[in-house]
Design an enzyme around this catalytic site. Sequence first.
Site, short mmCIF file in Angstrom:
data_model
loop_
_atom_site.label_atom_id
_atom_site.label_comp_id
_atom_site.label_asym_id
_atom_site.label_seq_id
_atom_site.Cartn_x
_atom_site.Cartn_y
_atom_site.Cartn_z
N ARG A 77 0.85 -1.18 0.00
CA ARG A 77 0.00 0.00 0.00
C ARG A 77 0.89 1.24 0.00
O ARG A 77 1.67 1.44 0.94
CB ARG A 77 -0.90 -0.01 1.24
N HIS A 121 -2.92 10.88 0.72
CA HIS A 121 -2.34 10.68 2.05
C HIS A 121 -1.68 12.00 2.46
O HIS A 121 -0.48 12.06 2.72
CB HIS A 121 -1.37 9.50 2.04
N GLU A 166 -7.39 8.41 6.32
CA GLU A 166 -7.65 9.05 7.61
C GLU A 166 -8.20 10.47 7.50
O GLU A 166 -7.52 11.45 7.88
CB GLU A 166 -6.38 9.05 8.47
N ASN A 299 -7.36 1.65 10.04
CA ASN A 299 -6.06 1.94 10.66
C ASN A 299 -6.26 1.93 12.17
O ASN A 299 -7.11 2.66 12.70
CB ASN A 299 -5.54 3.31 10.24
N TYR A 301 -4.14 1.82 15.95
CA TYR A 301 -2.90 1.85 16.72
C TYR A 301 -3.12 1.70 18.21
O TYR A 301 -2.35 1.06 18.90
CB TYR A 301 -2.13 3.16 16.45
C1 FCB Z 1 -1.16 7.20 10.69
C2 FCB Z 1 -0.75 7.70 9.32
C3 FCB Z 1 0.57 7.15 8.85
C4 FCB Z 1 1.57 7.04 9.96
C5 FCB Z 1 1.00 6.35 11.17
C6 FCB Z 1 1.95 6.17 12.31
O1 FCB Z 1 -2.01 8.13 11.29
O2 FCB Z 1 -1.73 7.36 8.37
O3 FCB Z 1 1.00 7.96 7.79
O4 FCB Z 1 2.12 8.25 10.25
O5 FCB Z 1 -0.12 7.04 11.62
#
Ligand code: FCB
Length: 453
Positions: A77, A121, A166, A299, A301
């Site tokens: 990607r 992006h 995002e 996405n 985290y």
């Molecule tokens: C996300 C982004 C990516 C990267 C990660 C850690 O928010 O999409 O570009 O910076 O975080």
Amino acid sequence: MTQIHFPSGFVWGTATASYQIEGAAHEDGRSESIWDRFAHTPGKILDGSSGDVACDHYHRWQDDIALMKGLGMQAYRFSIAWPRILPGGRGAVNQAGIDFYSRLVDGLLEAGITPFATLYHWDLPQVLQDAGGWPARATAEAFVEYADVVTRALGDRVKHWITHNEPWCASLLSYQIGEHAPGLHDWHAALAAAHHILLSHGMAVPLIRANSPGAEVGITLNFTQAVSASERAEDVAATRAFDGFFNRWFLDPLYRATYPDDMVEFYKADGRLPAGGLEFVQSGDMTTIAVPTDFLGVNYYTRAVISASTLEQGGGAPDSRLERTEMDWEVYPEGLEHLLVRLHTDYQPAKMYVTENGASYSDPPGPDGLVHDERRRTFLRDHFAASHRAIEAGVPLAGYFVWSLMDNFEWAKGYTQRFGIVWVDYDTQERIPKDSALWYRHVIADNGFDTAG
Ligand code: FCB
């Protein structure tokens, strides 16, 4: 038995973004983006750096493809830089920009790696920001023009398209919180930006389908799993508001053709929206935004623990029992499982891909020249396992992209954070696959792994 297997056809890959890796900021007709402007504004980037050179991927793309091939990657990607394609934002096409991505795509296909291309992006041409940026409706029209040019050129070979990465970051974090380019602090502008980003997605999807027959088209959202700090009514209400601000503000338009009523009232109540409400929404917009898509990119985290008192700061009180990565994000794999199940239950996307998940740990090469990033390997193992539990619970998850292929320019944090499964020496541009990458190669080859290993 602790061995788990993913469904056959499950896609394994890694992800990157143009401004974070390409460098070559002034080459072959590329124009300035909002990130060039922002990074060169003193005080905006933690270490004073920029993406001018980054990983020099613009010149090293062949080596980077070979690296991926060596690691057994099935998919990649990447994102396309709008200022390379339409330096003026709209209008004249820069053929050198098209050629770069065309060669990249051919190289990937030759290496047996499926390209997943993200159109936006975050590197908006600065000239479009000067004309109002995403808070201006005309930027949505410009995006459609850009998406048309790109998908006409690459749509015969790229069969997986992500319109936006995002939107929360590209709107709220950029136009209200001000941490990302263009660095503004304006609620109304941020909510208008969010709307025009979503609108541009909805407008572009039919065009992309026409230009790229048989392609899968989707959008990638970032989610923070909101967890209430207590059962107290005010904390629960704050958690719902945080979820509305971060997650539902984007999901509801895309899947229900409406903004969440409770949040519209919430924003009106404290003047973030004018009393008239969403005056930037025109008739037909919500139907356009809710165009059916082939997948949702997820996405993930971390989570946020929310209480009434922390909501004001826009974040949660970290649970000190949990380990954190160097981004200061809690390591919470269960959140990915809960998120995927929740998305499936509440919104039923046709299918999902985890389009980003990974961890920032800066472990450098040791005396043996290798990078023993055991914490990242464990992080990935536990998040893969969490996504596998979601699949077993019936979630149509079709693939997983680790963020990131290699260490890169981490936006406002510059080069202080390393998310790569491949180490990058920024002085020499040497790449060293970390232990996590070598482990990932086995996961891909076996389409599974031992959860205890
Ligand atoms: C996300 C982004 C990516 C990267 C990660 C850690 O928010 O999409 O570009 O910076 O975080």
